[in-house]
Design a protein around this motif. Structure first.
Motif, PDB file in Angstrom:
ATOM      1  N   ARG A  47       0.822  -1.220   0.000  1.00 42.34           N
ATOM      2  CA  ARG A  47       0.000   0.000   0.000  1.00 42.34           C
ATOM      3  C   ARG A  47       0.849   1.260   0.000  1.00 42.34           C
ATOM      4  NH1 ARG A  47      -2.909  -2.897   4.477  1.00 42.34           N
ATOM      5  NH2 ARG A  47      -4.447  -4.195   3.416  1.00 42.34           N
ATOM      6  N   SER A  48       2.008   1.186   0.639  1.00 43.80           N
ATOM      7  CA  SER A  48       2.876   2.367   0.672  1.00 43.80           C
ATOM      8  C   SER A  48       3.561   2.611  -0.673  1.00 43.80           C
ATOM      9  CB  SER A  48       3.945   2.205   1.766  1.00 43.80           C
ATOM     10  OG  SER A  48       4.872   1.189   1.420  1.00 43.80           O
ATOM     11  N   SER A  49       3.472   1.638  -1.580  1.00 39.83           N
ATOM     12  CA  SER A  49       4.147   1.737  -2.884  1.00 39.83           C
ATOM     13  C   SER A  49       3.224   2.137  -4.013  1.00 39.83           C
ATOM     14  CB  SER A  49       4.778   0.379  -3.251  1.00 39.83           C
ATOM     15  OG  SER A  49       5.703  -0.047  -2.278  1.00 39.83           O
ATOM     16  N   ILE A  50       1.900   2.164  -3.756  1.00 41.86           N
ATOM     17  CA  ILE A  50       0.954   2.298  -4.865  1.00 41.86           C
ATOM     18  C   ILE A  50       0.012   3.488  -4.711  1.00 41.86           C
ATOM     19  CG2 ILE A  50       0.968  -0.194  -5.258  1.00 41.86           C
ATOM     20  CD1 ILE A  50      -1.838  -0.285  -3.942  1.00 41.86           C
ATOM     21  N   GLY A  51      -0.570   3.885  -5.837  1.00 43.25           N
ATOM     22  CA  GLY A  51      -1.692   4.813  -5.887  1.00 43.25           C
ATOM     23  C   GLY A  51      -2.769   4.159  -6.726  1.00 43.25           C
ATOM     24  N   LEU A  52      -4.021   4.486  -6.455  1.00 42.66           N
ATOM     25  CA  LEU A  52      -5.132   3.839  -7.154  1.00 42.66           C
ATOM     26  C   LEU A  52      -6.163   4.873  -7.573  1.00 42.66           C
ATOM     27  CD1 LEU A  52      -6.908   1.375  -7.992  1.00 42.66           C
ATOM     28  CD2 LEU A  52      -7.736   1.312  -5.623  1.00 42.66           C
ATOM     29  N   THR A  53      -6.538   4.826  -8.850  1.00 37.46           N
ATOM     30  CA  THR A  53      -7.658   5.612  -9.355  1.00 37.46           C
ATOM     31  C   THR A  53      -8.670   4.643  -9.939  1.00 37.46           C
ATOM     32  OG1 THR A  53      -6.301   7.546  -9.859  1.00 37.46           O
ATOM     33  CG2 THR A  53      -8.386   7.356 -11.020  1.00 37.46           C
ATOM     34  N   GLY A  54      -9.863   4.601  -9.342  1.00 36.80           N
ATOM     35  CA  GLY A  54     -10.884   3.656  -9.764  1.00 36.80           C
ATOM     36  C   GLY A  54     -11.699   4.181 -10.932  1.00 36.80           C
ATOM     37  N   GLN A  55     -12.763   3.454 -11.263  1.00 33.20           N
ATOM     38  CA  GLN A  55     -13.585   3.812 -12.410  1.00 33.20           C
ATOM     39  C   GLN A  55     -14.389   5.087 -12.164  1.00 33.20           C
ATOM     40  OE1 GLN A  55     -15.987   0.572 -13.885  1.00 33.20           O
ATOM     41  NE2 GLN A  55     -14.324  -0.903 -13.690  1.00 33.20           N
ATOM     42  N   PRO A  96       3.669   7.778  -5.237  1.00 34.08           N
ATOM     43  CA  PRO A  96       3.870   6.319  -5.319  1.00 34.08           C
ATOM     44  C   PRO A  96       4.684   5.933  -6.545  1.00 34.08           C
ATOM     45  CG  PRO A  96       1.678   6.895  -6.062  1.00 34.08           C
ATOM     46  CD  PRO A  96       2.272   8.154  -5.510  1.00 34.08           C
ATOM     47  N   LYS A  97       5.357   4.787  -6.448  1.00 33.68           N
ATOM     48  CA  LYS A  97       6.156   4.297  -7.561  1.00 33.68           C
ATOM     49  C   LYS A  97       5.298   3.585  -8.601  1.00 33.68           C
ATOM     50  CE  LYS A  97      10.290   3.689  -4.699  1.00 33.68           C
ATOM     51  NZ  LYS A  97      11.285   2.717  -4.160  1.00 33.68           N
ATOM     52  N   ILE A  98       4.116   3.122  -8.161  1.00 33.76           N
ATOM     53  CA  ILE A  98       3.245   2.324  -9.028  1.00 33.76           C
ATOM     54  C   ILE A  98       1.829   2.882  -8.943  1.00 33.76           C
ATOM     55  CG2 ILE A  98       2.288   0.021  -9.462  1.00 33.76           C
ATOM     56  CD1 ILE A  98       4.848  -1.037  -7.941  1.00 33.76           C
ATOM     57  N   ILE A  99       1.186   3.063 -10.106  1.00 29.19           N
ATOM     58  CA  ILE A  99      -0.176   3.581 -10.150  1.00 29.19           C
ATOM     59  C   ILE A  99      -1.077   2.559 -10.844  1.00 29.19           C
ATOM     60  CG2 ILE A  99      -1.700   5.384 -11.051  1.00 29.19           C
ATOM     61  CD1 ILE A  99       0.043   6.504  -8.992  1.00 29.19           C
ATOM     62  N   PHE A 100      -2.229   2.279 -10.231  1.00 27.88           N
ATOM     63  CA  PHE A 100      -3.260   1.469 -10.862  1.00 27.88           C
ATOM     64  C   PHE A 100      -4.362   2.401 -11.348  1.00 27.88           C
ATOM     65  CE2 PHE A 100      -1.709  -1.590  -7.522  1.00 27.88           C
ATOM     66  CZ  PHE A 100      -0.985  -2.386  -8.402  1.00 27.88           C
ATOM     67  N   LEU A 101      -4.654   2.341 -12.638  1.00 31.93           N
ATOM     68  CA  LEU A 101      -5.702   3.170 -13.233  1.00 31.93           C
ATOM     69  C   LEU A 101      -6.768   2.246 -13.809  1.00 31.93           C
ATOM     70  CD1 LEU A 101      -3.472   5.760 -15.149  1.00 31.93           C
ATOM     71  CD2 LEU A 101      -4.476   5.983 -12.873  1.00 31.93           C
ATOM     72  N   ASP A 102      -7.923   2.188 -13.150  1.00 30.03           N
ATOM     73  CA  ASP A 102      -8.997   1.286 -13.561  1.00 30.03           C
ATOM     74  C   ASP A 102      -9.984   2.061 -14.439  1.00 30.03           C
ATOM     75  OD1 ASP A 102     -10.606  -0.903 -13.797  1.00 30.03           O
ATOM     76  OD2 ASP A 102     -11.433  -0.810 -11.762  1.00 30.03           O
ATOM     77  N   GLU A 103      -9.843   1.875 -15.766  1.00 26.19           N
ATOM     78  CA  GLU A 103     -10.673   2.565 -16.754  1.00 26.19           C
ATOM     79  C   GLU A 103     -10.784   4.062 -16.437  1.00 26.19           C
ATOM     80  OE1 GLU A 103     -14.230   0.586 -17.941  1.00 26.19           O
ATOM     81  OE2 GLU A 103     -13.363  -1.398 -17.733  1.00 26.19           O
ATOM     82  N   PRO A 104      -9.649   4.766 -16.410  1.00 23.10           N
ATOM     83  CA  PRO A 104      -9.627   6.148 -15.935  1.00 23.10           C
ATOM     84  C   PRO A 104     -10.342   7.153 -16.827  1.00 23.10           C
ATOM     85  CG  PRO A 104      -7.514   5.587 -16.902  1.00 23.10           C
ATOM     86  CD  PRO A 104      -8.312   4.308 -16.837  1.00 23.10           C
ATOM     87  N   THR A 105     -10.599   6.811 -18.097  1.00 22.50           N
ATOM     88  CA  THR A 105     -11.216   7.792 -18.990  1.00 22.50           C
ATOM     89  C   THR A 105     -12.650   7.433 -19.375  1.00 22.50           C
ATOM     90  OG1 THR A 105     -10.375   6.716 -20.993  1.00 22.50           O
ATOM     91  CG2 THR A 105      -8.961   8.368 -19.955  1.00 22.50           C
ATOM     92  N   THR A 106     -13.225   6.437 -18.692  1.00 20.11           N
ATOM     93  CA  THR A 106     -14.607   6.061 -18.985  1.00 20.11           C
ATOM     94  C   THR A 106     -15.541   7.250 -18.755  1.00 20.11           C
ATOM     95  OG1 THR A 106     -14.241   3.749 -18.401  1.00 20.11           O
ATOM     96  CG2 THR A 106     -16.509   4.537 -18.322  1.00 20.11           C
ATOM     97  N   GLY A 107     -16.360   7.558 -19.746  1.00 21.64           N
ATOM     98  CA  GLY A 107     -17.333   8.630 -19.619  1.00 21.64           C
ATOM     99  C   GLY A 107     -16.813  10.017 -19.943  1.00 21.64           C
ATOM    100  N   LEU A 108     -15.523  10.132 -20.268  1.00 22.65           N
ATOM    101  CA  LEU A 108     -14.967  11.450 -20.577  1.00 22.65           C
ATOM    102  C   LEU A 108     -15.146  11.785 -22.057  1.00 22.65           C
ATOM    103  CD1 LEU A 108     -11.595  11.566 -18.606  1.00 22.65           C
ATOM    104  CD2 LEU A 108     -13.866  12.300 -17.871  1.00 22.65           C
ATOM    105  N   ASP A 109     -15.272  13.073 -22.345  1.00 23.01           N
ATOM    106  CA  ASP A 109     -15.333  13.507 -23.735  1.00 23.01           C
ATOM    107  C   ASP A 109     -13.933  13.393 -24.339  1.00 23.01           C
ATOM    108  OD1 ASP A 109     -13.890  16.282 -23.624  1.00 23.01           O
ATOM    109  OD2 ASP A 109     -15.307  16.319 -21.954  1.00 23.01           O
TER     110      ASP A 109
END
Length: 339
Positions: free
Chosen positions: A90-98, A168-181
């Motif tokens: 957890r100290s190594s990551i960042g998370l952006t969900g849907q 963070p050294k590692i980023i998880f991006l879970d469908e970060p642009t869904t719904g964007l123009d």
């Protein structure tokens, strides 16, 4: 009880690979969502986890970010093993969900400052980091407004900024642009590219081949809980087949003559629509050759299209269904109390 050691996994892969996933499995009761997933992500690169809705993408991200326990297999993130060293992960990551995980009643600045304080930064450090991210993500003018007044693209930028508070050294991006123009989507792509240039490793889930084309060094395609293909975007498209030239002949009476002039073994004919369709690996070069032949034969052309394989082409080829189809392995959320 002896103190817990914070040593990194002994796996020889962790120095080169930020993430290593081996035989990852997960079920919800009788529903098998992940059926033995294997992949790795090299440090400082982007890996796109590509698949239709329900393929297991979000479940994979939840496991990698320690929000969900796997049923089998091993996973190391930044050299730490999930299930044994979750605090270090957890100290190594960042998370952006849907969906943007922001407080709509706070301002953009207040959201960032709150997260910084939750990371136990001092007040001065929190203010400094908040200001840096507001400037980096072009939110200066909006920073003092409540988030409920933000556009979808601004919310996503703020959400990504919040995941970067602790660098963070590692980023998880879970469908970060869904719904964007389209404009907001391209802005997000540029921000992600800048992060990677700075040495951040990104695991991205998406349904969009265009997004994978723009961002990913490597792509893993999963469907129904299994890896069904991997490689670069170009390699995946090559699995579908060659590009196709589609030439619409101006006059129906010239159609048969045009087919004779082009004279390729791979030529497909649609006489009703007056379309010649030709598989090609030469792209624009082959198009010029065909058009030159038709011009010499004095055959008029109404329109020309060089058609490249699309995401749906890839999935139709690999799985028999399109990218928007629901897989049997629905990527459902765990029930309350599930681990």
């Amino acid at each position: 009880m002896p103190a817990k050691k914070s040593t990194k996994s002994k796996s020889s892969n962790w120095r080169d690979n930020a993430i290593v996933v081996s035989d990852l499995q997960k079920s919800y009761k009788k529903l098998k969502v992940l059926k033995g997933i294997n992949f790795s992500v090299r440090r400082g690169t982007v890996l796109a986890l590509l698949g239709p809705n329900g393929a297991g993408k979000t479940t994979t991200v939840r496991i990698l970010s320690t929000l969900l326990r796997p049923d089998g297999g091993t996973v190391t993130v930044n050299g730490y093993e999930i299930g044994r060293q979750d605090d270090e992960v957890r100290s190594s990551i960042g998370l952006t969900g849907q969906y943007a995980a922001v407080d709509e009643y706070l301002t953009g600045r207040e959201n960032l400052y709150m997260i910084a304080r939750l990371y136990r930064m001092s007040k001065s450090e929190s203010n400094q980091r908040t200001t840096e991210l507001i400037e980096q993500f072009d939110l200066v003018e909006a920073s003092t407004r409540p988030v409920r007044t933000y556009s979808g693209g601004m919310r996503r930028r703020l959400d990504l900024a919040m995941s970067l508070i602790a660098t963070p050294k590692i980023i998880f991006l879970d469908e970060p642009t869904t719904g964007l123009d389209p404009r907001s989507r391209m802005a997000m792509w540029e921000m992600i590219k800048k992060l990677v240039k700075g040495g951040t490793t990104v695991l991205l889930t998406t349904q969009y081949m265009e997004e994978a084309d723009q961002l990913a060094d490597e792509i893993i395609v999963i469907d129904n809980g299994k890896v069904i293909a991997e490689g670069t975007a170009t390699q995946l498209k090559a699995k579908v087949g060659s590009d196709r030239l589609e030439i619409t002949i101006a006059k129906k009476g010239d159609f048969k003559a045009a087919a004779t002039v082009v004279g390729s073994k791979n030529l497909q004919l649609d006489e009703e629509r007056r379309v010649l369709s030709l598989a090609t690996k030469g792209g624009v070069k082959d198009l010029k050759i065909v058009l030159d032949k038709l011009e010499k034969a004095k055959i008029g052309v109404e329109s020309v299209e060089l058609r490249r394989p699309t995401l749906d082409d890839v999935f139709l080829s690999l799985t028999g269904h399109g990218a928007s189809a629901k897989s049997d392995a629905t990527d459902e959320k765990p029930k309350k109390g599930a681990k």
